[in-house]
Design a protein around this motif. Structure first.
Motif, PDB file in Angstrom:
ATOM      1  N   ASN A 124       0.836  -1.216  -0.268  1.00 53.51           N
ATOM      2  CA  ASN A 124      -0.041  -0.042  -0.138  1.00 53.51           C
ATOM      3  C   ASN A 124       0.733   1.317   0.080  1.00 53.51           C
ATOM      4  N   ASP A 125       2.257   1.087   0.331  1.00 50.70           N
ATOM      5  CA  ASP A 125       3.022   2.277  -0.001  1.00 50.70           C
ATOM      6  C   ASP A 125       4.057   1.917  -0.984  1.00 50.70           C
ATOM      7  N   ASP A 126       3.781   1.069  -2.028  1.00 51.74           N
ATOM      8  CA  ASP A 126       5.024   0.813  -2.923  1.00 51.74           C
ATOM      9  C   ASP A 126       4.609   1.769  -4.132  1.00 51.74           C
ATOM     10  N   PRO A 127       5.399   2.721  -4.207  1.00 51.48           N
ATOM     11  CA  PRO A 127       5.194   3.534  -5.441  1.00 51.48           C
ATOM     12  C   PRO A 127       5.024   3.081  -7.155  1.00 51.48           C
ATOM     13  N   ARG A 128       5.374   1.517  -7.063  1.00 52.39           N
ATOM     14  CA  ARG A 128       5.446   0.788  -8.042  1.00 52.39           C
ATOM     15  C   ARG A 128       4.053   0.643  -8.643  1.00 52.39           C
ATOM     16  N   PHE A 129       3.001   0.794  -7.693  1.00 57.64           N
ATOM     17  CA  PHE A 129       1.793   0.632  -8.409  1.00 57.64           C
ATOM     18  C   PHE A 129       0.907   1.874  -8.349  1.00 57.64           C
ATOM     19  N   THR A 130       0.314   1.899  -9.427  1.00 59.28           N
ATOM     20  CA  THR A 130      -0.406   3.294 -10.044  1.00 59.28           C
ATOM     21  C   THR A 130      -1.427   3.957  -8.888  1.00 59.28           C
ATOM     22  N   ARG A 131      -1.885   2.946  -8.246  1.00 58.54           N
ATOM     23  CA  ARG A 131      -3.139   3.571  -7.219  1.00 58.54           C
ATOM     24  C   ARG A 131      -2.440   4.188  -5.919  1.00 58.54           C
ATOM     25  N   VAL A 132      -1.342   3.460  -5.529  1.00 56.06           N
ATOM     26  CA  VAL A 132      -0.494   4.128  -4.530  1.00 56.06           C
ATOM     27  C   VAL A 132       0.089   5.570  -4.657  1.00 56.06           C
ATOM     28  N   ARG A 133       0.466   5.776  -5.902  1.00 56.51           N
ATOM     29  CA  ARG A 133       0.812   7.123  -6.501  1.00 56.51           C
ATOM     30  C   ARG A 133      -0.274   8.030  -6.507  1.00 56.51           C
ATOM     31  N   VAL A 134      -1.241   7.526  -6.997  1.00 55.34           N
ATOM     32  CA  VAL A 134      -2.801   8.465  -6.991  1.00 55.34           C
ATOM     33  C   VAL A 134      -3.113   8.888  -5.662  1.00 55.34           C
ATOM     34  N   ARG A 135      -3.103   7.871  -4.670  1.00 57.64           N
ATOM     35  CA  ARG A 135      -3.369   8.129  -3.256  1.00 57.64           C
ATOM     36  C   ARG A 135      -2.263   8.980  -2.592  1.00 57.64           C
ATOM     37  N   GLY A 136      -1.015   8.684  -2.902  1.00 60.16           N
ATOM     38  CA  GLY A 136       0.036   9.455  -2.162  1.00 60.16           C
ATOM     39  C   GLY A 136       0.376  10.772  -2.659  1.00 60.16           C
ATOM     40  N   GLU A 137       0.440  11.080  -3.970  1.00 59.04           N
ATOM     41  CA  GLU A 137       0.759  12.262  -4.753  1.00 59.04           C
ATOM     42  C   GLU A 137      -0.365  12.934  -5.389  1.00 59.04           C
ATOM     43  N   VAL A 138      -1.378  12.301  -6.130  1.00 54.42           N
ATOM     44  CA  VAL A 138      -2.066  12.972  -7.069  1.00 54.42           C
ATOM     45  C   VAL A 138      -3.115  13.799  -6.383  1.00 54.42           C
ATOM     46  N   LEU A 139      -3.986  12.837  -5.565  1.00 55.10           N
ATOM     47  CA  LEU A 139      -5.058  13.295  -4.812  1.00 55.10           C
ATOM     48  C   LEU A 139      -4.571  14.513  -3.577  1.00 55.10           C
ATOM     49  N   PRO A 140      -3.414  14.145  -2.791  1.00 54.44           N
ATOM     50  CA  PRO A 140      -3.065  15.330  -1.991  1.00 54.44           C
ATOM     51  C   PRO A 140      -2.789  16.559  -2.921  1.00 54.44           C
ATOM     52  N   LEU A 141      -2.113  16.678  -4.135  1.00 50.65           N
ATOM     53  CA  LEU A 141      -1.710  17.658  -4.695  1.00 50.65           C
ATOM     54  C   LEU A 141      -3.332  18.224  -5.059  1.00 50.65           C
ATOM     55  N   LEU A 142      -4.389  17.610  -5.605  1.00 53.54           N
ATOM     56  CA  LEU A 142      -5.459  18.153  -5.994  1.00 53.54           C
ATOM     57  C   LEU A 142      -6.267  18.742  -4.833  1.00 53.54           C
ATOM     58  N   GLU A 143      -6.043  18.076  -3.615  1.00 52.11           N
ATOM     59  CA  GLU A 143      -6.800  18.472  -2.330  1.00 52.11           C
ATOM     60  C   GLU A 143      -6.154  20.241  -2.159  1.00 52.11           C
ATOM     61  N   ASP A 144      -4.749  20.212  -2.358  1.00 53.50           N
ATOM     62  CA  ASP A 144      -4.105  21.436  -1.813  1.00 53.50           C
ATOM     63  C   ASP A 144      -4.463  22.423  -2.997  1.00 53.50           C
ATOM     64  N   VAL A 145      -4.604  22.181  -4.197  1.00 48.54           N
ATOM     65  CA  VAL A 145      -4.781  23.155  -5.357  1.00 48.54           C
ATOM     66  C   VAL A 145      -6.247  23.674  -5.398  1.00 48.54           C
ATOM     67  N   LEU A 146      -7.142  22.707  -4.896  1.00 53.64           N
ATOM     68  CA  LEU A 146      -8.541  22.869  -4.930  1.00 53.64           C
ATOM     69  C   LEU A 146      -9.135  23.294  -3.687  1.00 53.64           C
ATOM     70  N   SER A 147      -8.191  23.617  -2.563  1.00 57.25           N
ATOM     71  CA  SER A 147      -8.595  23.901  -1.264  1.00 57.25           C
ATOM     72  C   SER A 147      -9.465  22.881  -0.942  1.00 57.25           C
TER      73      SER A 147
END
Length: 333
Positions: free
Chosen positions: A196-219
């Motif tokens: 669940n923390d392995d960045p080789r998996f796409t969903r892990v990167r969406v969870r750990g990188e993409v969604l947090p960035l969207l949360e930040d940008v879109l308040s």
């Protein structure tokens, strides 16, 4: 492996006390059961992680009889022990439990192969009972975002269904943080899967990188907005699919499809009819390209040849237009 059940020190029917997270989980399961279940015997797909462990505890506290099925994917060192520990925890809570080992070797990469193996094992072990899964609102948001990025269409953007027999997801309105808080409140030992923390998996990167960035940008509020989108699109997709199924009944004759009947339909209906028809003639998961190519035989006809839609080592499966109908046929290789 069946393990003996035991009684939890804390009453499984007590949801009046405890934290807000604990109460939210029990309430979610009770609401789901009242809406979808016709019996009180269920299975829970248990991994030992916070989501499925909290679901197991909440389901027992909601008054249901629980059989926990722990799938050991055998993908990492210590997985077998983690599976046994999860089963023992379920028994301590008052459930029955078994561990099922699988071999992950299917197509589509490790994530897809593990998922297919897991669902296959759960389906075999459930013995006719519904299976509750610990997917949360956060999982739903990730699923919608992945579908959007892959251009997979409205049905994919509709995310996971709350109930698609035999699979139930009572926690789609619950945040991941709430399941972890409930586990803390109930004193449950959570196993954190390293995958669940392995960045080789796409969903892990969406969870750990993409969604947090969207949360930040879109308040903030992105996960909830994506989950709301899934609900709205699911309702729309269900309505359109029902219309398409009726249209298919009127347009199909054996393995043939009447063109004139479908020309009157809007593209949203017609392409759904085409997809359903392709599935009926042997295409398990028609791609966007295949559906659009076959639809062009109806709406953009200019004498094009047969469209390859699948097949096996012995024959190719094609769709061709003949006069005013589409025909599916096999051509020997």
């Amino acid at each position: 492996m069946d393990l003996p059940s035991a009684v939890s020190p804390r009453s499984t029917s007590d949801s009046s006390s405890g934290s807000a997270a604990e109460r939210a989980l029990v309430s979610a399961v009770r609401a789901f059961a009242a809406k979808h279940l016709h019996a009180d015997h269920v299975c829970v797909g248990l991994s030992g992680g916070a989501d499925s462990l909290a679901l197991t505890a909440a389901t027992l506290r909601a008054g249901l009889n629980v059989h926990a099925i722990v799938v050991d994917h055998r993908l990492q060192e210590g997985a077998a022990q983690a599976a046994r520990d999860a089963a023992e925890t379920a028994c301590d809570l008052g459930a029955t439990a078994e561990v099922v080992s699988v071999t992950v070797d299917g197509p589509g990469g490790t994530e897809a192969a593990a998922r297919d193996a897991r669902y296959g094992a759960l389906d075999t072990a459930r013995a006719g009972r519904p299976v509750l899964l610990g997917h949360t609102l956060d999982d739903q948001a990730e699923t919608v975002l992945l579908g959007l990025g892959r251009g997979a269409g409205a049905r994919s953007l509709a995310g996971m269904r709350e109930w698609s027999e035999p699979w139930g997801r009572p926690l789609l309105g619950v945040r991941r943080a709430q399941t972890r808080a409930a586990c803390v409140g109930w004193g449950l030992p959570v196993w954190d899967d390293p995958h669940n923390d392995d960045p080789r998996f796409t969903r892990v990167r969406v969870r750990g990188e993409v969604l947090p960035l969207l949360e930040d940008v879109l308040s903030g509020g992105v996960a909830q907005a994506l989950a709301r989108t899934a609900i709205q699109l699911s309702d729309d997709a269900d309505a359109l699919d029902a219309i398409a199924a009726r249209r298919l009944d009127g347009a199909r004759s054996g393995d043939c499809l009447d063109v004139d009947t479908l020309l009157r339909d809007a593209p949203a209906i017609r392409t759904r009819v085409v997809r359903l028809w392709l599935q009926s003639v042997g295409v398990d998961a028609p791609t966007y390209r295949v559906v659009r190519s076959v639809d062009a035989l109806i709406d953009e006809w200019h004498g094009q040849g047969p469209i390859a839609i699948g097949g096996d080592s012995r024959s190719r499966l094609v769709v061709a237009r003949r006069a005013r109908e589409l025909q599916a046929r096999r051509i020997p290789r």
